[in-house]
Design a protein around this motif. Sequence first.
Motif, PDB file in Angstrom:
ATOM      1  N   LEU A 103     -11.245 -11.666  26.802  1.00 19.69           N
ATOM      2  CA  LEU A 103     -11.525 -10.227  26.723  1.00 19.69           C
ATOM      3  C   LEU A 103     -10.238  -9.411  26.726  1.00 19.69           C
ATOM      4  O   LEU A 103     -10.146  -8.384  26.046  1.00 19.69           O
ATOM      5  N   THR A 104      -9.250  -9.864  27.459  1.00 27.54           N
ATOM      6  CA  THR A 104      -7.969  -9.160  27.498  1.00 27.54           C
ATOM      7  C   THR A 104      -7.272  -9.260  26.144  1.00 27.54           C
ATOM      8  O   THR A 104      -6.665  -8.296  25.680  1.00 27.54           O
ATOM      9  N   GLN A 105      -7.389 -10.414  25.500  1.00 26.01           N
ATOM     10  CA  GLN A 105      -6.808 -10.558  24.161  1.00 26.01           C
ATOM     11  C   GLN A 105      -7.464  -9.580  23.192  1.00 26.01           C
ATOM     12  O   GLN A 105      -6.785  -8.977  22.359  1.00 26.01           O
ATOM     13  N   ALA A 106      -8.763  -9.400  23.310  1.00 31.36           N
ATOM     14  CA  ALA A 106      -9.457  -8.423  22.464  1.00 31.36           C
ATOM     15  C   ALA A 106      -8.965  -7.005  22.772  1.00 31.36           C
ATOM     16  O   ALA A 106      -8.786  -6.188  21.867  1.00 31.36           O
ATOM     17  N   ARG A 107      -8.720  -6.724  24.039  1.00 30.99           N
ATOM     18  CA  ARG A 107      -8.202  -5.405  24.435  1.00 30.99           C
ATOM     19  C   ARG A 107      -6.791  -5.201  23.897  1.00 30.99           C
ATOM     20  O   ARG A 107      -6.433  -4.086  23.506  1.00 30.99           O
ATOM     21  N   VAL A 108      -5.990  -6.249  23.866  1.00 32.32           N
ATOM     22  CA  VAL A 108      -4.650  -6.174  23.267  1.00 32.32           C
ATOM     23  C   VAL A 108      -4.773  -5.730  21.811  1.00 32.32           C
ATOM     24  O   VAL A 108      -4.032  -4.855  21.351  1.00 32.32           O
ATOM     25  N   LYS A 109      -5.720  -6.307  21.086  1.00 31.32           N
ATOM     26  CA  LYS A 109      -5.930  -5.922  19.687  1.00 31.32           C
ATOM     27  C   LYS A 109      -6.347  -4.455  19.587  1.00 31.32           C
ATOM     28  O   LYS A 109      -5.890  -3.739  18.692  1.00 31.32           O
ATOM     29  N   ASP A 110      -7.202  -4.014  20.511  1.00 32.81           N
ATOM     30  CA  ASP A 110      -7.596  -2.600  20.531  1.00 32.81           C
ATOM     31  C   ASP A 110      -6.385  -1.698  20.755  1.00 32.81           C
ATOM     32  O   ASP A 110      -6.214  -0.685  20.066  1.00 32.81           O
ATOM     33  N   PHE A 111      -5.562  -2.053  21.719  1.00 32.98           N
ATOM     34  CA  PHE A 111      -4.367  -1.252  22.011  1.00 32.98           C
ATOM     35  C   PHE A 111      -3.427  -1.233  20.808  1.00 32.98           C
ATOM     36  O   PHE A 111      -2.851  -0.201  20.485  1.00 32.98           O
ATOM     37  N   GLN A 112      -3.283  -2.375  20.153  1.00 39.09           N
ATOM     38  CA  GLN A 112      -2.402  -2.427  18.985  1.00 39.09           C
ATOM     39  C   GLN A 112      -2.943  -1.524  17.880  1.00 39.09           C
ATOM     40  O   GLN A 112      -2.171  -0.861  17.188  1.00 39.09           O
ATOM     41  N   THR A 113      -4.258  -1.468  17.746  1.00 38.94           N
ATOM     42  CA  THR A 113      -4.874  -0.569  16.765  1.00 38.94           C
ATOM     43  C   THR A 113      -4.558   0.881  17.100  1.00 38.94           C
ATOM     44  O   THR A 113      -4.228   1.670  16.209  1.00 38.94           O
ATOM     45  N   GLY A 141      -2.658   5.505  11.978  1.00 36.83           N
ATOM     46  CA  GLY A 141      -1.915   6.351  11.052  1.00 36.83           C
ATOM     47  C   GLY A 141      -1.165   5.532  10.028  1.00 36.83           C
ATOM     48  O   GLY A 141      -1.029   5.949   8.884  1.00 36.83           O
ATOM     49  N   LYS A 142      -0.700   4.385  10.422  1.00 33.20           N
ATOM     50  CA  LYS A 142       0.048   3.525   9.497  1.00 33.20           C
ATOM     51  C   LYS A 142      -0.871   2.969   8.405  1.00 33.20           C
ATOM     52  O   LYS A 142      -0.515   2.983   7.235  1.00 33.20           O
ATOM     53  N   ASP A 180      -2.697   8.377   7.215  1.00 39.43           N
ATOM     54  CA  ASP A 180      -2.448   9.609   7.971  1.00 39.43           C
ATOM     55  C   ASP A 180      -1.049   9.504   8.566  1.00 39.43           C
ATOM     56  O   ASP A 180      -0.879   9.201   9.729  1.00 39.43           O
ATOM     57  N   GLN A 181      -0.054   9.721   7.740  1.00 38.69           N
ATOM     58  CA  GLN A 181       1.334   9.465   8.112  1.00 38.69           C
ATOM     59  C   GLN A 181       1.782  10.215   9.365  1.00 38.69           C
ATOM     60  O   GLN A 181       2.598   9.722  10.122  1.00 38.69           O
ATOM     61  N   ASP A 182       1.259  11.402   9.597  1.00 36.84           N
ATOM     62  CA  ASP A 182       1.686  12.133  10.789  1.00 36.84           C
ATOM     63  C   ASP A 182       0.840  11.766  12.010  1.00 36.84           C
ATOM     64  O   ASP A 182       1.153  12.145  13.124  1.00 36.84           O
ATOM     65  N   GLY A 183      -0.239  11.016  11.814  1.00 36.60           N
ATOM     66  CA  GLY A 183      -1.050  10.535  12.922  1.00 36.60           C
ATOM     67  C   GLY A 183      -1.858  11.610  13.615  1.00 36.60           C
ATOM     68  O   GLY A 183      -2.241  11.451  14.767  1.00 36.60           O
ATOM     69  N   ASP A 184      -2.168  12.703  12.914  1.00 38.49           N
ATOM     70  CA  ASP A 184      -2.914  13.802  13.530  1.00 38.49           C
ATOM     71  C   ASP A 184      -4.289  13.399  14.042  1.00 38.49           C
ATOM     72  O   ASP A 184      -4.796  13.990  14.985  1.00 38.49           O
ATOM     73  N   ASP A 185      -4.888  12.423  13.417  1.00 35.23           N
ATOM     74  CA  ASP A 185      -6.242  11.998  13.797  1.00 35.23           C
ATOM     75  C   ASP A 185      -6.233  10.853  14.809  1.00 35.23           C
ATOM     76  O   ASP A 185      -7.279  10.330  15.158  1.00 35.23           O
ATOM     77  N   CYS A 186      -5.078  10.458  15.252  1.00 30.99           N
ATOM     78  CA  CYS A 186      -4.941   9.319  16.163  1.00 30.99           C
ATOM     79  C   CYS A 186      -4.990   9.767  17.619  1.00 30.99           C
ATOM     80  O   CYS A 186      -4.330  10.734  17.994  1.00 30.99           O
ATOM     81  N   ILE A 222      -3.663   8.151  20.064  1.00 33.36           N
ATOM     82  CA  ILE A 222      -2.313   7.911  20.557  1.00 33.36           C
ATOM     83  C   ILE A 222      -1.345   8.284  19.424  1.00 33.36           C
ATOM     84  O   ILE A 222      -1.361   7.647  18.366  1.00 33.36           O
ATOM     85  N   PRO A 223      -0.517   9.290  19.632  1.00 37.90           N
ATOM     86  CA  PRO A 223       0.387   9.720  18.555  1.00 37.90           C
ATOM     87  C   PRO A 223       1.364   8.636  18.146  1.00 37.90           C
ATOM     88  O   PRO A 223       1.695   7.747  18.931  1.00 37.90           O
ATOM     89  N   GLN A 224       1.834   8.732  16.920  1.00 37.89           N
ATOM     90  CA  GLN A 224       2.843   7.811  16.435  1.00 37.89           C
ATOM     91  C   GLN A 224       4.156   8.053  17.163  1.00 37.89           C
ATOM     92  O   GLN A 224       4.440   9.182  17.578  1.00 37.89           O
ATOM     93  N   ALA A 225       4.926   6.991  17.301  1.00 33.33           N
ATOM     94  CA  ALA A 225       6.250   7.115  17.936  1.00 33.33           C
ATOM     95  C   ALA A 225       7.135   7.965  17.033  1.00 33.33           C
ATOM     96  O   ALA A 225       7.101   7.851  15.823  1.00 33.33           O
ATOM     97  N   LYS A 226       7.887   8.813  17.655  1.00 32.96           N
ATOM     98  CA  LYS A 226       8.794   9.685  16.881  1.00 32.96           C
ATOM     99  C   LYS A 226      10.160   9.054  16.789  1.00 32.96           C
ATOM    100  O   LYS A 226      10.642   8.395  17.614  1.00 32.96           O
TER     101      LYS A 226
END
Length: 146
Positions: free
Chosen positions: A114-124, A129-130, A134-140, A142-146
């Motif tokens: 279950l934690t591995q599945a959560r890792v995939k969620d966090f990575q998503t 945006g990528k 949505d290059q600026d990540g407005d709909d995300c 968690i904002p994209q790293a600047k």
Amino acid sequence: MRHAPMRFAVILGLATLLPSSPAHADDACYKKAQSQAELTECSVNDLKQVDDTLNKLYKQMESRLKGDDDTKKLLIEAQKKWVAFRDAECTLSTVRTAGGSINAMNFNSCAAGLTQARVKDFQTYLDCGKQSGDQDGDDCAIPQAK
């Protein structure tokens, strides 16, 4: 035919000895394990490894939420509830081995999966945006790293 239920129980018991998480961090650990205690230790190591990865991603998410206290609170609340869900789910899925020496390994394997599945969620969340264009990540969330 009277012995069939016993054979089934033995086969079922042996099947539960097999690690149940989708992928083990260290398959060699399971192969060289000589006892239930050693198998349990392998499952502890698997869970620790995937949990460390989860914690790193969580810290990245928190970092991206600096200055956005409302979303950060939602992240914290969601993660606390997810941990409670994971533990409750694994307690349910291992109820038939409760009190047995195999229970801890089964619980750890469940938690690692279950934690591995959560890792995939966090990575998503972190990659939002990528892939969507949505290059600026407005709909995300968690904002994209600047």
